[in-house]
Design a protein around this motif. Sequence first.
Motif, short mmCIF file in Angstrom:
data_model
loop_
_atom_site.label_atom_id
_atom_site.label_comp_id
_atom_site.label_asym_id
_atom_site.label_seq_id
_atom_site.Cartn_x
_atom_site.Cartn_y
_atom_site.Cartn_z
N GLY A 273 -4.12 -56.26 4.68
CA GLY A 273 -3.74 -55.53 5.60
C GLY A 273 -3.71 -55.99 7.18
N SER A 274 -3.82 -57.26 7.15
CA SER A 274 -3.59 -57.85 8.50
C SER A 274 -2.52 -58.78 8.79
N TYR A 275 -1.76 -58.87 7.42
CA TYR A 275 -0.50 -59.91 7.64
C TYR A 275 0.69 -59.13 8.17
N ASN A 276 1.39 -60.08 8.88
CA ASN A 276 2.53 -59.50 9.73
C ASN A 276 3.92 -59.10 8.73
N GLY A 277 4.65 -58.48 9.40
CA GLY A 277 5.72 -57.79 8.26
C GLY A 277 6.52 -59.03 7.70
N ALA A 278 6.79 -60.25 8.46
CA ALA A 278 7.66 -61.25 7.88
C ALA A 278 7.15 -62.00 6.66
N TYR A 279 5.75 -62.16 6.98
CA TYR A 279 4.89 -62.69 5.78
C TYR A 279 4.78 -61.86 4.74
N SER A 280 4.48 -60.62 5.13
CA SER A 280 4.57 -59.70 3.75
C SER A 280 5.67 -59.47 2.95
N TYR A 281 6.92 -59.63 3.46
CA TYR A 281 8.01 -59.44 2.93
C TYR A 281 8.25 -60.66 2.16
N LYS A 282 8.14 -61.85 2.58
CA LYS A 282 8.13 -63.08 1.82
C LYS A 282 7.18 -63.07 0.53
N PRO A 298 -10.81 -49.50 -3.38
CA PRO A 298 -10.82 -48.89 -1.81
C PRO A 298 -12.27 -48.55 -1.31
N LEU A 299 -13.17 -47.92 -2.24
CA LEU A 299 -14.53 -47.39 -1.93
C LEU A 299 -15.18 -48.66 -1.23
N ALA A 300 -15.19 -49.75 -1.78
CA ALA A 300 -16.01 -50.88 -1.23
C ALA A 300 -15.44 -51.32 -0.05
N ASN A 301 -14.24 -51.69 -0.28
CA ASN A 301 -13.45 -52.41 1.07
C ASN A 301 -13.23 -51.41 2.18
N ARG A 314 -9.35 -52.19 11.79
CA ARG A 314 -8.68 -52.43 10.56
C ARG A 314 -9.50 -51.80 9.43
N ARG A 315 -8.68 -51.19 8.37
CA ARG A 315 -9.56 -50.81 7.10
C ARG A 315 -9.36 -51.81 5.77
N GLY A 316 -8.58 -52.79 6.02
CA GLY A 316 -8.69 -54.10 5.24
C GLY A 316 -8.46 -53.56 3.75
N LEU A 317 -7.26 -52.92 3.30
CA LEU A 317 -7.10 -52.96 1.91
C LEU A 317 -5.57 -53.62 1.67
N THR A 318 -5.40 -53.93 0.50
CA THR A 318 -4.16 -54.44 0.06
C THR A 318 -3.33 -53.66 0.52
N LEU A 354 -9.17 -40.92 -5.95
CA LEU A 354 -8.98 -39.78 -4.96
C LEU A 354 -9.29 -40.77 -3.49
N VAL A 355 -10.14 -41.68 -3.43
CA VAL A 355 -10.30 -42.41 -2.27
C VAL A 355 -8.89 -43.39 -2.07
N GLY A 356 -8.60 -43.88 -3.13
CA GLY A 356 -7.47 -44.83 -3.06
C GLY A 356 -6.24 -44.00 -2.59
N ILE A 357 -5.93 -42.67 -2.80
CA ILE A 357 -4.89 -41.94 -2.57
C ILE A 357 -4.73 -41.75 -1.04
N ALA A 358 -6.15 -41.31 -0.41
CA ALA A 358 -6.09 -41.23 0.93
C ALA A 358 -5.93 -42.48 1.85
N ALA A 359 -6.56 -43.47 1.34
CA ALA A 359 -6.64 -44.73 2.02
C ALA A 359 -5.29 -45.54 2.16
N ALA A 360 -4.38 -45.42 0.84
CA ALA A 360 -3.26 -46.15 0.71
C ALA A 360 -2.21 -45.15 1.00
N GLN A 361 -2.36 -44.00 1.43
CA GLN A 361 -1.43 -42.87 1.71
C GLN A 361 -0.22 -42.74 0.80
#
Length: 455
Positions: A273-282, A298-301, A314-318, A354-361
């Motif tokens: 949830g904190s990685y930049n776009g370039a590293y995320s792509y890699k 999602p509930l705990a994190n 930050r909400r800190g999800l993968t 349900l919570v995962g749907i909301a959190a991960a859009q």
Amino acid sequence: MKLVTNARLAGRDGLHDIEIDGDRFGRVAPAGELAGTQPAGAPDGPGDAPGGPADPADGPAGASGVLVDAAGGLVSPPFVEPHVHLDTTLTAGEPRWNASGSLWEGIAVWSERKADLTRDDVASRATEVLRWYAANGVLHVRSHVDVTDPGLVALDAMLEVRERVKDVIGLQLVAFPQEGICSFENGPELLEEAARRGVDAVGAIPHFEDTREDGVRSLEIAFDIAQRYGLLLDAHCDEIDDEQSRFVEVLATLARRGGLRDRATASHTTAMGSYNGAYSYKLQRILARSGINLVCNPLANLCLQGRFDAYPKRRGLTQVKEMLAAGVNVAFGHDDVMDPWFPLGTASSLQVALVGIAAAQLTGAAEIDEAFAMVTDRAARVLGLGDGYGIAPGRPANLVVLPASSPYDAVRRQTRPSHVVARGRIVAETPPAVTRLTWPGRDPEDVDFVRTRDR
């Protein structure tokens, strides 16, 4: 021979009958084609409850062999829990509350509570939560068990529980080094002893180790033990808001090069949830070609992460949506049920979805269906269930009957299973909950939260 009749199956048109021969599935055919059964037709609307077992007067399964008339309800393989800590469940507030709500204070609180563990204490709490899981239609569970305890009290208790519940729930145990492998005294030896005692998977927690070098070494130790004992691997990985925590690339590379591939799982990975776009792509390329699984909790994190942030927080999800798009298998899990890290929960996979749907859009129609898969089929892939899961001839006769018209409907209305079938036997039944509303200008009537045009 028994039948589950008039079942609505995701991805198939019409209603179907499902044959159960002992503890295995037999044929699946359009309603009415098996054993001369007659289709009852779909209910008047998706809010109508499926029917119950046949009248006991007809014999054990009824004269027609009907075990359950699903009455047009959604019949699904059971829910799968890919990540929970049963040894810590039901300890919220013991010996004290996690006042900061952070991951780190949770670990400190648990270290205090761990000193008072007994085999009966662990077994009793874990069994109670497994009963909740079964009542909610969860028949496969992977539990991480803390092995940073020289006495391995919790592990021995959970090995006993695994044997006791096997006729209802398939329980996998992960040897989890909560306080580290390299950074905890005799950590490698305790992890290997857990493997000898019969766990199903080996864990790690590289971001908690004292140094990055220790973190990498801890993964190497875990992989070595997993390969020598023929075990799965499931590591808590990068469960931190630090954008420099990048152990998931190490885990994925070890899995690819060592051949473990989809037998390896990285759980949490909240640093994504904190990685930049370039590293995320890699990273997407690295994970996709490795074949490993990801588990998002999602509930705990949502509660644990971002505790050191001001705003924006930050909400800190993968990266659930992005990793799914890259072809990585992702599942949703609970992580905690009433413990120092998350004080709530009822062991409901639909709540997690349900919570995962909301959190991960994940609000597209196909994405909502995918979220249902993340607590069923995708979670089953994490556990490596293979032909031990799913409604198909020869597979174990495990299923849930949901009073819903689709996975979308089940998630939206949070429908409780009307029936849970484990190994061909009904193990849980939930009568329909009816809300009676008196509204101005209308006669009293039931409200089932189904959209009028969908009836």
